[in-house]
Design a protein around this motif. Structure first.
Motif, PDB file in Angstrom:
ATOM      1  N   SER A 118       0.828  -1.247  -0.036  1.00  0.00           N
ATOM      2  CA  SER A 118       0.176   0.079   0.106  1.00  0.00           C
ATOM      3  C   SER A 118       0.894   1.243   0.062  1.00  0.00           C
ATOM      4  O   SER A 118       0.250   2.302  -0.403  1.00  0.00           O
ATOM      5  CB  SER A 118      -0.899   0.040   1.057  1.00  0.00           C
ATOM      6  OG  SER A 118      -0.215   0.115   2.259  1.00  0.00           O
ATOM      7  N   TRP A 119       2.199   1.136   0.210  1.00  0.00           N
ATOM      8  CA  TRP A 119       3.225   2.250   0.274  1.00  0.00           C
ATOM      9  C   TRP A 119       3.622   2.335  -1.140  1.00  0.00           C
ATOM     10  O   TRP A 119       4.600   1.615  -1.378  1.00  0.00           O
ATOM     11  CB  TRP A 119       4.109   1.973   1.372  1.00  0.00           C
ATOM     12  CG  TRP A 119       3.544   2.513   2.803  1.00  0.00           C
ATOM     13  CD1 TRP A 119       2.673   1.366   3.655  1.00  0.00           C
ATOM     14  CD2 TRP A 119       3.833   3.394   3.423  1.00  0.00           C
ATOM     15  NE1 TRP A 119       2.323   2.127   4.680  1.00  0.00           N
ATOM     16  CE2 TRP A 119       3.134   3.332   4.653  1.00  0.00           C
ATOM     17  CE3 TRP A 119       4.492   4.562   3.085  1.00  0.00           C
ATOM     18  CZ2 TRP A 119       3.173   4.210   5.818  1.00  0.00           C
ATOM     19  CZ3 TRP A 119       4.628   5.609   4.214  1.00  0.00           C
ATOM     20  CH2 TRP A 119       3.977   5.462   5.369  1.00  0.00           C
TER      21      TRP A 119
ATOM     22  N   PRO B  23       8.094  -2.626   1.388  1.00  0.00           N
ATOM     23  CA  PRO B  23       9.567  -1.994   1.595  1.00  0.00           C
ATOM     24  C   PRO B  23       9.368  -1.250   2.925  1.00  0.00           C
ATOM     25  O   PRO B  23      10.320  -1.053   3.686  1.00  0.00           O
ATOM     26  CB  PRO B  23       9.421  -0.760   0.388  1.00  0.00           C
ATOM     27  CG  PRO B  23       7.898  -1.006   0.067  1.00  0.00           C
ATOM     28  CD  PRO B  23       7.636  -2.332   0.284  1.00  0.00           C
ATOM     29  N   THR B  24       8.076  -0.589   3.155  1.00  0.00           N
ATOM     30  CA  THR B  24       8.129   0.168   4.451  1.00  0.00           C
ATOM     31  C   THR B  24       7.959  -0.800   5.684  1.00  0.00           C
ATOM     32  O   THR B  24       8.590  -0.372   6.672  1.00  0.00           O
ATOM     33  CB  THR B  24       6.565   1.012   4.591  1.00  0.00           C
ATOM     34  OG1 THR B  24       6.613   1.571   3.166  1.00  0.00           O
ATOM     35  CG2 THR B  24       6.725   1.989   5.501  1.00  0.00           C
TER      36      THR B  24
ATOM     37  N   ILE C 123       2.052   5.182   9.125  1.00  0.00           N
ATOM     38  CA  ILE C 123       1.636   6.720   8.301  1.00  0.00           C
ATOM     39  C   ILE C 123       1.934   7.765   9.554  1.00  0.00           C
ATOM     40  O   ILE C 123       2.694   8.721   9.264  1.00  0.00           O
ATOM     41  CB  ILE C 123       0.176   6.523   8.096  1.00  0.00           C
ATOM     42  CG1 ILE C 123      -0.102   5.661   6.940  1.00  0.00           C
ATOM     43  CG2 ILE C 123      -0.272   7.976   7.896  1.00  0.00           C
ATOM     44  CD1 ILE C 123      -1.386   5.455   6.553  1.00  0.00           C
ATOM     45  N   SER C 124       1.466   7.334  10.963  1.00  0.00           N
ATOM     46  CA  SER C 124       1.844   8.154  11.946  1.00  0.00           C
ATOM     47  C   SER C 124       3.164   8.555  12.305  1.00  0.00           C
ATOM     48  O   SER C 124       3.570   9.745  12.139  1.00  0.00           O
ATOM     49  CB  SER C 124       1.336   7.964  13.226  1.00  0.00           C
ATOM     50  OG  SER C 124       1.547   8.764  14.580  1.00  0.00           O
ATOM     51  N   LEU C 125       4.045   7.542  11.968  1.00  0.00           N
ATOM     52  CA  LEU C 125       5.414   7.862  12.315  1.00  0.00           C
ATOM     53  C   LEU C 125       6.237   8.408  11.009  1.00  0.00           C
ATOM     54  O   LEU C 125       7.120   9.081  11.360  1.00  0.00           O
ATOM     55  CB  LEU C 125       6.108   6.520  12.819  1.00  0.00           C
ATOM     56  CG  LEU C 125       5.649   5.984  14.273  1.00  0.00           C
ATOM     57  CD1 LEU C 125       5.876   4.562  14.504  1.00  0.00           C
ATOM     58  CD2 LEU C 125       6.415   6.653  15.432  1.00  0.00           C
TER      59      LEU C 125
ATOM     60  N   SER D 116       7.790  11.006  -2.545  1.00  0.00           N
ATOM     61  CA  SER D 116       7.075  12.490  -2.825  1.00  0.00           C
ATOM     62  C   SER D 116       6.996  12.815  -1.313  1.00  0.00           C
ATOM     63  O   SER D 116       6.520  13.911  -0.935  1.00  0.00           O
ATOM     64  CB  SER D 116       5.766  12.257  -3.247  1.00  0.00           C
ATOM     65  OG  SER D 116       4.878  11.789  -2.676  1.00  0.00           O
ATOM     66  N   ILE D 117       7.162  12.248  -0.358  1.00  0.00           N
ATOM     67  CA  ILE D 117       7.044  12.442   0.869  1.00  0.00           C
ATOM     68  C   ILE D 117       7.912  13.823   1.364  1.00  0.00           C
ATOM     69  O   ILE D 117       9.160  13.632   1.073  1.00  0.00           O
ATOM     70  CB  ILE D 117       7.365  11.345   2.001  1.00  0.00           C
ATOM     71  CG1 ILE D 117       6.352  10.315   1.948  1.00  0.00           C
ATOM     72  CG2 ILE D 117       7.142  11.974   3.541  1.00  0.00           C
ATOM     73  CD1 ILE D 117       6.687   9.148   2.708  1.00  0.00           C
TER      74      ILE D 117
END
Length: 580
Positions: free
Chosen positions: A43-44, A289-290, A566-568, A51-52
């Protein structure tokens, strides 16, 4: 600490998490039918990761953070009694900023430890006793659990009804070592009363903290990963002057600034993963990957440890790829050949492998040798024999499990545990991590000897930490209803097959075994010959397992874990957040 070598871009093992029942597909040459686990894309997305961005890259935020840091340092110096100082240290740790005040914390604890024989003056305050015990033991000080006998009656029953004290004692009990039955009794006593309190006081602030502790104790949590939750909690409490607004703002800024470093690390590893997976045509493996990066982040989040995180992501990625080869994609004959080649660690031998295995081994060989070359350049110490053995042991353990599967063999519990602490991938991660985490001016010979003989030491930190990862993963499979007993046998099935126990009884046994292993790990770390930097990543590996498998398979697109990532990694903490 060494710098990353110049390259083009300057997990641990879990059971298969699939969207449907595995089926068979043809390989690249259409000569062999292979199982496929139907892994879903991450999903990542690569484009999203690249782009982050964050406004906290600006120098002005770092300057403000540093000014607030000095204010917090002044707050520490103005504290007048030991209890206030311990409570302040506790808050700093929960907010994830204690690393900024190592010297101040050391000075406080040295003083408190020197006074501990006389205890703090509040002799009837369970909270005071428990907080002192927990923080001192957490930082390696010798402190006896027998201090809690004063809160028991003549029948060894606890006779205390202060809810704050019981919460503190509950948290302290997870620092127990083998033989400290009083802490086991304390945990049982507090757990019953804390659960009852929450039922009767659902909306109170203390109930929120109790519920959080009952889900996972502080000792099993990683401060960096917990910081958003506690920042939100203390943000609310700051309205009542319980926690300084300046301290909250400092913690928030520090989190967001460090998040920028983690984002850059993630981008690097995402580029590396895309190149490896696409370039080597390893599309049969999980695209995570994440998740693979998240393990390394949890093990070591400090800003100066980017190299560790980047290399640890490569390690967990290769563990995932090779796991998928042994669990799903490879034939038994191919797995035996691959195991042989990894043991030899010689590219001249890889011609016996099918094409997809050649590409996997070559990518692994180059990655491991690159790290070894960088370390040799800085230290003159050749780590290849240690890494070669670790990867060879991992593949051998995978092969054993593959043979169990093909032969329909359900091992005994002991047989399973002797193999699975290696097959979970912890030893590979920690052996290589040992060399990645240190100041390479000195590599301690005694520590290296323990690395070399890790299987011979039943209470070795590497083995204990890896065992916790294995058991936590097995428990997660049960929690999410993964009772596919046609797969490789896990601990619950082994116990049920050996004893005739029910699933519920097997779950309870494995959970108890995990808690007992935590006690052994606590003691091993306390008496370790390894440097503190290494024992911390070993503890954090076990903590990451509790974190990743808290709500299911966090290494397999678990929604809870994805929200945490997502939060971190993607969202800075706002002034007022909603992390409840």
């Amino acid at each position: 600490m060494i710098s990353p070598p110049q390259t083009k871009h300057s997990v641990l093992r879990v059971q298969c998490s699939t969207s449907s029942t595995p089926h068979f597909v043809s390989d690249q040459n259409n000569t062999t039918l292979r199982r496929s686990a139907n892994y879903q894309p991450s999903s990542w997305r690569y484009e999203h990761i690249q782009s982050i961005s964050s406004e906290y890259e600006k120098e002005s935020h770092a300057e403000e953070r540093d000014e607030l840091k000095e204010q917090v340092r002044m707050m520490i110096s103005q504290l007048t009694n030991d209890l206030e100082k311990l409570e302040f240290i506790d808050v700093l740790q929960k907010l994830g900023v204690s690393d900024h005040f190592v010297l101040e914390i050391k000075n406080v604890l040295q003083h408190v430890s020197a006074q501990s024989k006389h205890m703090l003056k509040a002799k009837n305050d369970l909270h005071t006793y428990a907080l002192q015990f927990r923080i001192l033991r957490q930082h390696g000080y010798d402190v006896s659990a027998e201090i809690f006998t004063s809160f028991q009656d003549e029948k060894r029953n606890f006779v205390w009804d202060d809810i704050k004290g019981m919460l503190s004692l509950y948290e302290a009990s997870f620092h127990s070592m083998e033989g400290e039955t009083i802490l086991e009794e304390a945990r049982d006593f507090c757990s019953i009363h804390l659960k009852q309190f929450v039922k009767e006081n659902k909306d109170s602030e203390i109930s929120i903290m109790i519920s959080h502790a009952l889900e996972l104790p502080l000792h099993w949590r990683i401060p960096r990963l917990e910081a958003p939750w506690f920042i939100d909690l203390f943000q609310r409490r700051s309205n009542n002057n319980d926690v300084s607004p300046a301290l909250i703002k400092f913690a928030r800024l520090d989190f967001n600034i460090l998040q920028v470093t983690h984002q850059q690390d993630l981008k690097y590893t995402s580029r590396w993963w895309k190149e490896i997976r696409d370039g080597q045509k390893l599309s049969f493996a999980r695209d995570m990957p994440t998740e693979n990066f998240f393990w390394g982040l949890g093990m070591a989040s400090q800003p100066e440890l980017s190299y560790f995180r980047r290399e640890m992501t490569k390690i967990t990625s290769f563990i995932t790829i090779i796991d998928d080869i042994y669990d799903v994609y490879g034939t038994l004959q191919e797995l035996e050949l691959f195991t042989h080649v990894v043991h030899r660690w010689d590219i001249e031998t890889m011609d016996i492998l099918p094409n997809y295995m050649k590409k996997c081994f070559l990518a692994l060989y180059n990655s491991v040798n690159e790290v070894a070359s960088a370390i040799f350049k800085h230290t003159g110490f050749d780590i290849i024999p240690y890494l070669k053995k670790a990867w060879g042991d991992l593949c051998q353990s995978y092969l054993i499990e593959a043979k169990w599967y093909y032969n329909g063999h359900v091992p005994s519990m002991q047989e399973y545990l002797e193999n699975s602490w290696i097959s979970v991938g912890g030893p590979v991660a920690l052996v290589q991590g040992y060399f990645l985490i240190q100041d390479y001016a000195i590599i301690r010979p005694q520590g290296v000897q323990y690395l070399q003989g890790q299987q011979e030491y039943p209470n070795n930190i590497i083995r204990l930490s890896s065992t916790i990862v294995r058991l936590a993963n097995d428990l997660a499979s049960y929690k999410i209803g993964d009772h596919n007993y046609d797969d490789v046998a896990k601990s619950l099935k082994c116990f049920m097959n050996e004893t005739g126990a029910s699933e519920e009884e097997a779950y309870e046994y494995v959970y108890t075994l995990m808690c007992q292993t935590w006690k052994k790990l606590n003691e091993a770390v306390h008496n370790s010959v390894f440097p503190p930097s290494f024992t911390e990543i070993a503890m954090n590996l076990a903590r990451m397992a509790q974190y990743m498998y808290q709500h299911g398979d966090g290494h397999g697109e678990d929604s809870h874990t994805n929200l945490r990532m997502i939060s971190l990694l993607d969202h800075p903490i706002p002034i007022t957040s909603t992390n409840y």
